[in-house]
Design an enzyme around this catalytic site. Structure first.
Site, short mmCIF file in Angstrom:
data_model
loop_
_atom_site.label_atom_id
_atom_site.label_comp_id
_atom_site.label_asym_id
_atom_site.label_seq_id
_atom_site.Cartn_x
_atom_site.Cartn_y
_atom_site.Cartn_z
N LYS A 1 -48.38 -55.14 77.67
CA LYS A 1 -47.10 -55.86 77.72
C LYS A 1 -45.94 -54.97 78.15
O LYS A 1 -46.05 -53.75 78.17
CB LYS A 1 -46.84 -56.56 76.37
CG LYS A 1 -47.72 -57.82 76.26
CD LYS A 1 -47.38 -58.69 75.11
CE LYS A 1 -48.25 -59.96 75.18
NZ LYS A 1 -48.26 -60.70 73.92
N ARG B 1 -55.77 -58.70 70.17
CA ARG B 1 -56.00 -59.53 71.37
C ARG B 1 -55.73 -58.65 72.58
O ARG B 1 -54.58 -58.26 72.80
CB ARG B 1 -55.05 -60.73 71.31
CG ARG B 1 -55.16 -61.69 72.46
CD ARG B 1 -54.13 -62.81 72.35
NE ARG B 1 -54.24 -63.75 73.44
CZ ARG B 1 -53.67 -63.58 74.62
NH1 ARG B 1 -52.96 -62.50 74.86
NH2 ARG B 1 -53.82 -64.49 75.57
N1 HH2 Z 1 -49.68 -63.23 74.26
C1 HH2 Z 1 -49.85 -63.92 75.41
C2 HH2 Z 1 -50.51 -65.16 75.39
N2 HH2 Z 1 -51.01 -65.66 74.23
N3 HH2 Z 1 -51.39 -65.45 71.91
C3 HH2 Z 1 -51.22 -64.78 70.76
N4 HH2 Z 1 -51.72 -65.27 69.62
N5 HH2 Z 1 -50.58 -63.57 70.72
C4 HH2 Z 1 -50.04 -63.01 71.84
O1 HH2 Z 1 -49.43 -61.91 71.74
C5 HH2 Z 1 -50.18 -63.72 73.09
C6 HH2 Z 1 -50.87 -64.96 73.07
C7 HH2 Z 1 -49.32 -63.37 76.68
O2 HH2 Z 1 -50.23 -62.51 77.27
P1 HH2 Z 1 -51.31 -62.94 78.36
O3 HH2 Z 1 -52.24 -63.99 77.87
O4 HH2 Z 1 -51.99 -61.71 78.82
O5 HH2 Z 1 -50.42 -63.46 79.58
P2 HH2 Z 1 -49.95 -64.89 80.07
O6 HH2 Z 1 -49.25 -65.60 78.98
O7 HH2 Z 1 -49.04 -64.56 81.23
O8 HH2 Z 1 -51.17 -65.64 80.49
#
Ligand code: HH2
Length: 400
Positions: free
Chosen positions: A346, A380
């Site tokens: 992040k 995660r």
């Molecule tokens: N972060 C993201 C998405 N979902 N869910 C939880 N529980 N906790 C988190 O920190 C979290 C999440 C954002 O990251 P990512 O899935 O890599 O990216 P994007 O939202 O752009 O798909």
């Protein structure tokens, strides 16, 4: 018994980051097993932050803490009641804090409730929660790895890489082989500024993957929509991860209750479209903790049996907010629910180090280890193999 040994007397320092080596050493010294239990509670000092205590109660708290061999740091004008209330930093060994809690129970001025709450918090320090996924129970005394699989064209780090179902399924199998206990499939990017996706569009992205994987493996679905959660639950999904914590569509909680699925409730200030526009908190840890406690109670009242709380790294937070939340996982873990942390790749890592999104592995691993040591139960992450390796080495070294 006579002392006929002539070995030299020696003194050396020890490092007890975890109580395990200390217990083993006491056993090797020949301490009675009951003595090991009693003394292990005196090994390390810990602290509890109590807010808003009446001055009269703060005076008693200070006295009881001192008499138990602990400390309570309170406002200097508590003694003459020139302040009506004070916060208190209570610290000492776990054994001393247990003693303080016992002494408070039954007293006036709100001390009875305070003693009971301190006892409840202390109990969460020792009992690792467990998580049941598709009939298998995971004891969360070491962090569980959730592998990220974004089947989106626009996710911040892996967007567009796995949006063809075949590539996504192959990637999921790879994550599981590398040590992920669960794969978290997401069909809507929630990166700052991301646009809303319709339920139909989201379903068309996630279902081809969930239908193939969920019957065999623990699959979590990262969705804010009840229609998506329901279809995935019907296809065998093991967990629902809702970044809106049920505020977008409360019926997501009902799906979890109906199918008996664990439900991740995450903190976000604002919406993905506006969350990074000057986020402010008076007390970020206290406010996120309060929000998660409220959403967990809300989900419980709707019949959800297993709840996981997540501080939402990067969701309406500055660099300092993100760092404080990772360093203060104990304040979330003492709510009594498993804590998930999603720090992987992040932007706070980029802000600290200047690293671009595809070059944040080292920073992500450092954050994973700190979160794990602070008591995070679920991590995660995108980089499962590297995270599993880092955790394995950390755990082995701290036990040696
Ligand atoms: N972060 C993201 C998405 N979902 N869910 C939880 N529980 N906790 C988190 O920190 C979290 C999440 C954002 O990251 P990512 O899935 O890599 O990216 P994007 O939202 O752009 O798909």
């Amino acid at each position: 018994m006579t002392d006929d040994s002539d070995g030299p007397l020696s003194v050396r320092s020890l490092n007890f980051d975890s109580p395990v080596p200390a217990r083993e050493l006491m056993a090797a010294i020949g301490v009675h097993p009951r003595g090991v239990d009693i003394m292990a509670a005196k090994l390390t000092a810990r602290a509890i932050y109590v807010k808003n205590v009446k001055a009269v109660a703060a005076n008693i708290l200070k006295q009881e803490a001192l008499s138990a061999g602990a400390e309570a740091a309170v406002h200097r004008h508590v003694i003459n009641c020139r302040v009506a209330r004070s916060d208190a930093l209570l610290f000492g060994t776990a054994a001393a804090l247990e003693d303080v809690a016992r002494k408070l129970v039954g007293q006036d001025f709100g001390l009875d409730a305070l003693g009971k709450e301190i006892s409840r918090v202390l109990a969460t320090w020792y009992a690792a929660p467990s998580l049941e996924l598709k009939g298998r129970t995971y004891r969360l005394n070491a962090p569980l790895i959730v592998g990220i699989l974004n089947v989106t064209p626009d996710s911040f780090s892996d967007g567009g890489e796995f949006d063809a179902p075949r590539a996504a399924i192959a990637r999921a199998r790879e994550l599981l082989e590398q040590g992920a206990a669960v794969v978290d499939v997401g069909g809507e990017s929630t990166r700052p500024g991301a646009a809303y996706v319709s339920a139909e569009e989201e379903l068309s992205r996630v279902m081809p993957v969930v239908e193939v994987l969920a019957p065999e493996h623990p699959v979590s679905v990262d969705t804010r929509k009840a229609a998506v959660a329901r279809k995935c639950a019907e296809a065998g999904a093991a967990m629902i991860n809702d970044v809106s914590a049920g505020r977008d569509e409360p019926a997501v909680a009902e799906v979890c209750a109906e199918f008996g699925l664990p439900y991740v409730v995450m903190h976000m200030k604002g919406t993905p479209a506006d969350m990074q526009q000057d986020p402010r908190y008076d007390d970020v840890v206290g406010e996120v903790r309060g929000f998660l406690a409220e959403r967990a109670a809300w989900a419980k009242a709707r019949g959800v049996e297993q709840i996981i709380v997540d501080p939402g790294i990067g969701f309406g937070k500055t660099l300092e907010h993100n760092l404080a939340l990772i360093n203060n996982v104990p304040a979330l873990a003492d709510l009594g629910y498993p804590v998930m942390v999603g720090h992987s790749r992040k932007s706070f890592i980029g802000k600290l180090t200047g690293a671009e999104v595809d070059n944040r592995l080292a920073g992500s691993l450092a954050a994973a280890l700190v979160a794990a040591r602070r008591g995070a139960h679920i991590l995660r992450v995108h980089d499962v193999a590297a995270t599993a390796q880092a955790l394995a080495v950390d755990a082995a070294v701290t036990r040696a």
